[in-house]
Design a protein around this motif. Structure first.
Motif, PDB file in Angstrom:
ATOM      1  N   PHE A 231       0.825  -1.204   0.000  1.00 32.61           N
ATOM      2  CA  PHE A 231       0.000   0.000   0.000  1.00 32.61           C
ATOM      3  C   PHE A 231       0.862   1.258   0.000  1.00 32.61           C
ATOM      4  O   PHE A 231       0.520   2.252  -0.658  1.00 32.61           O
ATOM      5  CB  PHE A 231      -0.945   0.018   1.196  1.00 32.61           C
ATOM      6  CG  PHE A 231      -1.919   1.151   1.142  1.00 32.61           C
ATOM      7  CD1 PHE A 231      -3.015   1.104   0.297  1.00 32.61           C
ATOM      8  CD2 PHE A 231      -1.717   2.287   1.920  1.00 32.61           C
ATOM      9  CE1 PHE A 231      -3.904   2.167   0.223  1.00 32.61           C
ATOM     10  CE2 PHE A 231      -2.610   3.345   1.858  1.00 32.61           C
ATOM     11  CZ  PHE A 231      -3.700   3.280   1.009  1.00 32.61           C
ATOM     12  N   ILE A 232       1.957   1.249   0.734  1.00 33.00           N
ATOM     13  CA  ILE A 232       2.857   2.404   0.752  1.00 33.00           C
ATOM     14  C   ILE A 232       3.417   2.659  -0.642  1.00 33.00           C
ATOM     15  O   ILE A 232       3.471   3.810  -1.111  1.00 33.00           O
ATOM     16  CB  ILE A 232       3.994   2.192   1.771  1.00 33.00           C
ATOM     17  CG1 ILE A 232       3.433   2.244   3.198  1.00 33.00           C
ATOM     18  CG2 ILE A 232       5.082   3.256   1.601  1.00 33.00           C
ATOM     19  CD1 ILE A 232       4.427   1.860   4.273  1.00 33.00           C
ATOM     20  N   LEU A 233       3.819   1.600  -1.333  1.00 31.97           N
ATOM     21  CA  LEU A 233       4.324   1.743  -2.701  1.00 31.97           C
ATOM     22  C   LEU A 233       3.240   2.250  -3.641  1.00 31.97           C
ATOM     23  O   LEU A 233       3.512   3.033  -4.558  1.00 31.97           O
ATOM     24  CB  LEU A 233       4.872   0.400  -3.193  1.00 31.97           C
ATOM     25  CG  LEU A 233       6.175  -0.069  -2.553  1.00 31.97           C
ATOM     26  CD1 LEU A 233       6.532  -1.476  -3.032  1.00 31.97           C
ATOM     27  CD2 LEU A 233       7.310   0.896  -2.874  1.00 31.97           C
ATOM     28  N   THR A 234       2.006   1.812  -3.423  1.00 28.52           N
ATOM     29  CA  THR A 234       0.885   2.284  -4.232  1.00 28.52           C
ATOM     30  C   THR A 234       0.665   3.777  -4.022  1.00 28.52           C
ATOM     31  O   THR A 234       0.412   4.524  -4.970  1.00 28.52           O
ATOM     32  CB  THR A 234      -0.401   1.521  -3.869  1.00 28.52           C
ATOM     33  OG1 THR A 234      -0.192   0.113  -4.076  1.00 28.52           O
ATOM     34  CG2 THR A 234      -1.566   1.983  -4.723  1.00 28.52           C
ATOM     35  N   THR A 235       0.786   4.220  -2.776  1.00 26.38           N
ATOM     36  CA  THR A 235       0.643   5.645  -2.469  1.00 26.38           C
ATOM     37  C   THR A 235       1.759   6.450  -3.117  1.00 26.38           C
ATOM     38  O   THR A 235       1.510   7.533  -3.683  1.00 26.38           O
ATOM     39  CB  THR A 235       0.662   5.864  -0.948  1.00 26.38           C
ATOM     40  OG1 THR A 235      -0.373   5.083  -0.339  1.00 26.38           O
ATOM     41  CG2 THR A 235       0.451   7.327  -0.616  1.00 26.38           C
TER      42      THR A 235
END
Length: 237
Positions: free
Chosen positions: A12-16
């Protein structure tokens, strides 16, 4: 949160980060000269916003369900007001017309990993099934089809333009559908759905970035794209 696999948060952090990069480069591509600092300013503002919401989420700021209004309002309203201001102001609206519509369309690919994260959160008991592709959330279709729309539907021909308009409207409806159900599934006084498994996952760090940044970014991309698509004289690039 102990039931959530360790790889979910990094995904999710990478998606953000990917979402913020898309926004940065879309603004950068709209700049008229190399000396312009608009993209840099936007990047800094996004970074500050992400850090601020991360700190609040990490300290469980959004988990006070008795607060009035719900504290998530303080994470949702500022980006929405920013988007509104950009479209109301004639100068910023003119700048938005220079943003490449293809970059904005590719941004929607982040909706695929977002849907996977929501599914993992559902398996961990933090969001209801209705917020996943196993429920009534079909937003993943927008992410899957986005690259094809960017490649084949962006041009000056009316037929392609019509396809792009239809896709953006449908994808926007899918976004509104899941956002509405997500809000009404949260343990707020106006909750209407999912009383057995309320939507609390997106109130924790880092998932709070979904309502406070990713959703506004997706909404922004749709609105700019539709503005450009309906203004034939501005063309598509």
């Amino acid at each position: 949160m102990d039931k959530i696999p360790v790889y979910v948060s990094p995904v999710f952090i990478l998606t953000t980060i990917a979402t913020s990069v898309f926004i940065y480069f879309s603004v950068h591509q709209a700049q008229n000269n190399k000396k312009e600092k608009t993209a840099l300013i936007v990047g800094l503002l996004i970074s500050v916003w992400l850090v601020l919401t991360a700190l609040l989420g990490h300290n469980n700021f959004y988990l006070d369900f008795d607060a009035k209004p719900p504290r998530l309002v303080f994470g949702i309203v500022p980006p929405l007001l920013t988007i509104l201001a950009l479209f109301v102001n004639s100068k910023s609206r003119a700048y938005l017309r220079n943003i490449p519509i293809t970059t904005l369309t590719y941004l929607h690919t982040v909706r695929v990993p977002v849907e996977m994260v929501l599914w993992w959160l559902f398996l961990g008991g933090l969001v209801p099934k209705l917020m996943t592709f196993e429920g009534i959330n079909y937003d993943i279709l927008s992410g899957v089809t986005a690259p094809f729309i960017a490649i084949f539907a962006m041009g000056f021909k009316n037929k392609r333009r019509l396809v792009a308009i239809i896709w953006n409207i449908i994808a926007l409806i899918l976004l509104i559908n899941i956002v509405g159900h997500a809000i009404l599934s949260a343990p707020f006084p106006f909750q209407k759905f999912a009383f057995d498994m309320p939507n609390v996952g997106v109130l924790y760090f880092p998932y709070v970035w979904l309502p406070t940044f990713i959703v506004p970014a997706v909404l922004f991309s749709h609105l700019v794209a539709l503005m450009k698509l309906f203004e034939v004289k501005s063309g598509l690039k």
